[in-house]
Design a protein around this motif. Structure first.
Motif, PDB file in Angstrom:
ATOM      1  N   ALA A  48       0.828  -1.209   0.000  1.00 25.59           N
ATOM      2  CA  ALA A  48       0.000   0.000   0.000  1.00 25.59           C
ATOM      3  C   ALA A  48       0.860   1.255   0.000  1.00 25.59           C
ATOM      4  O   ALA A  48       0.568   2.231  -0.707  1.00 25.59           O
ATOM      5  CB  ALA A  48      -0.928  -0.006   1.211  1.00 25.59           C
ATOM      6  N   ARG A  49       1.925   1.246   0.809  1.00 27.11           N
ATOM      7  CA  ARG A  49       2.808   2.413   0.874  1.00 27.11           C
ATOM      8  C   ARG A  49       3.477   2.673  -0.474  1.00 27.11           C
ATOM      9  O   ARG A  49       3.598   3.822  -0.910  1.00 27.11           O
ATOM     10  CB  ARG A  49       3.856   2.213   1.974  1.00 27.11           C
ATOM     11  N   ILE A  50       3.896   1.600  -1.138  1.00 33.08           N
ATOM     12  CA  ILE A  50       4.540   1.754  -2.450  1.00 33.08           C
ATOM     13  C   ILE A  50       3.554   2.322  -3.466  1.00 33.08           C
ATOM     14  O   ILE A  50       3.870   3.270  -4.200  1.00 33.08           O
ATOM     15  CB  ILE A  50       5.103   0.399  -2.930  1.00 33.08           C
ATOM     16  N   TYR A  51       2.355   1.759  -3.530  1.00 30.75           N
ATOM     17  CA  TYR A  51       1.354   2.260  -4.481  1.00 30.75           C
ATOM     18  C   TYR A  51       0.960   3.699  -4.154  1.00 30.75           C
ATOM     19  O   TYR A  51       0.737   4.509  -5.052  1.00 30.75           O
ATOM     20  CB  TYR A  51       0.121   1.353  -4.479  1.00 30.75           C
ATOM     21  N   GLN A  52       0.860   4.004  -2.865  1.00 25.20           N
ATOM     22  CA  GLN A  52       0.447   5.358  -2.469  1.00 25.20           C
ATOM     23  C   GLN A  52       1.434   6.407  -2.971  1.00 25.20           C
ATOM     24  O   GLN A  52       1.040   7.433  -3.516  1.00 25.20           O
ATOM     25  CB  GLN A  52       0.344   5.439  -0.942  1.00 25.20           C
ATOM     26  N   THR A  89       3.933   5.978  -5.313  1.00 25.39           N
ATOM     27  CA  THR A  89       4.289   5.923  -6.737  1.00 25.39           C
ATOM     28  C   THR A  89       3.131   6.330  -7.643  1.00 25.39           C
ATOM     29  O   THR A  89       3.355   6.908  -8.712  1.00 25.39           O
ATOM     30  CB  THR A  89       4.776   4.517  -7.138  1.00 25.39           C
ATOM     31  N   LEU A  90       1.911   6.045  -7.221  1.00 23.46           N
ATOM     32  CA  LEU A  90       0.745   6.382  -8.041  1.00 23.46           C
ATOM     33  C   LEU A  90       0.035   7.636  -7.559  1.00 23.46           C
ATOM     34  O   LEU A  90      -0.861   8.140  -8.244  1.00 23.46           O
ATOM     35  CB  LEU A  90      -0.254   5.216  -8.045  1.00 23.46           C
ATOM     36  N   GLU A  91       0.419   8.126  -6.356  1.00 20.43           N
ATOM     37  CA  GLU A  91      -0.248   9.273  -5.740  1.00 20.43           C
ATOM     38  C   GLU A  91      -1.753   9.045  -5.649  1.00 20.43           C
ATOM     39  O   GLU A  91      -2.555   9.931  -5.927  1.00 20.43           O
ATOM     40  CB  GLU A  91       0.072  10.564  -6.517  1.00 20.43           C
ATOM     41  N   ARG A  92      -2.106   7.820  -5.227  1.00 18.83           N
ATOM     42  CA  ARG A  92      -3.502   7.461  -5.023  1.00 18.83           C
ATOM     43  C   ARG A  92      -3.818   7.592  -3.540  1.00 18.83           C
ATOM     44  O   ARG A  92      -3.347   6.816  -2.718  1.00 18.83           O
ATOM     45  CB  ARG A  92      -3.740   6.015  -5.479  1.00 18.83           C
ATOM     46  N   ASP A  93      -4.627   8.579  -3.178  1.00 17.13           N
ATOM     47  CA  ASP A  93      -4.909   8.842  -1.773  1.00 17.13           C
ATOM     48  C   ASP A  93      -5.764   7.756  -1.114  1.00 17.13           C
ATOM     49  O   ASP A  93      -5.836   7.686   0.111  1.00 17.13           O
ATOM     50  CB  ASP A  93      -5.612  10.196  -1.613  1.00 17.13           C
ATOM     51  N   ASP A  94      -6.394   6.911  -1.921  1.00 15.77           N
ATOM     52  CA  ASP A  94      -7.314   5.929  -1.354  1.00 15.77           C
ATOM     53  C   ASP A  94      -6.654   4.600  -1.019  1.00 15.77           C
ATOM     54  O   ASP A  94      -7.239   3.776  -0.332  1.00 15.77           O
ATOM     55  CB  ASP A  94      -8.480   5.686  -2.319  1.00 15.77           C
TER      56      ASP A  94
END
Length: 208
Positions: A170-174, A176-181
């Motif tokens: 989740a931390r990596i996706y948050q 790298t993708l700047e996805r707040d959800d």
């Protein structure tokens, strides 16, 4: 570092802070001793006095980051459910109190260095120590929950691995993708695992 709070400690702390700012600004690939010196209020020669090479500096910097990270995620209390949920929240969103580092900046900086671990044995050793430290925290909470009858009789290390793989993903996706959800959805999913599977009484109630 000196142990008496005098100049050397202050200087090395300042070097670590300058390295952090330079890493956040330039990224790992473009991080140079000059870029670090530009964030430092003394000459580049002072940095070289303490660290002969960029690699030696970055090894010390990773230890500095991981020590700060581990201090910020310490949780206390008697209720294993609350302790586990607090640890998950802290790992995903940072500690509730203000700290030296912005949580997502720190996460990004750690991710930058983590990507070098396959090619750097010292980085890999420090990341392994960090992983084992956090696993031990989760295992201790789960074991307490099992002993007090709050949690089902599960393998604590498997629970720790499940939680940490989910949180790290989740931390990596948050970042790298700047996805707040991403982090929010992950927290909701892990809380469901705790209450609908891990908790003894709630798991029995759900099964009826």
């Amino acid at each position: 570092m000196g142990a008496n709070g005098d100049g050397p400690v202050d200087t090395e702390e300042a070097i670590m802070q300058a390295t952090y700012r330079a890493l956040c600004t330039h990224g790992y690939a473009n991080l140079t001793m000059q870029a670090i010196a530009d964030e430092f209020d003394k000459t580049k020669g002072v940095i070289h006095y303490h660290y002969d090479t960029k690699e030696a500096l970055l090894v010390a910097f990773l230890e500095y980051l991981l020590d700060a990270f581990e201090q910020h995620i310490a949780v206390e209390g008697d209720d294993p459910v609350e302790r586990l949920e607090t640890l998950i929240d802290t790992l995903l969103f940072g500690p509730p109190e203000r700290t030296t580092f912005d949580h997502w900046e720190l996460t990004t900086a750690m991710l930058e260095i983590r990507s070098e671990a396959p090619h750097n044995a010292e980085f890999r050793r420090q990341w392994s120590r960090n992983y084992e430290t956090v696993v031990a925290m989760v295992v201790a909470i789960v074991e307490d929950g099992i002993e007090t009858g709050v949690f089902r009789d599960v393998d604590p290390e498997q629970v720790a691995m499940l939680l940490l793989v989910s949180i790290n993903g989740a931390r990596i996706y948050q970042v790298t993708l700047e996805r707040d959800d991403v982090a929010e959805v992950t927290r909701a999913g892990l809380e469901a695992i705790i209450h609908e599977w891990l908790c003894e009484d709630e798991a029995e109630t759900s099964a009826r």
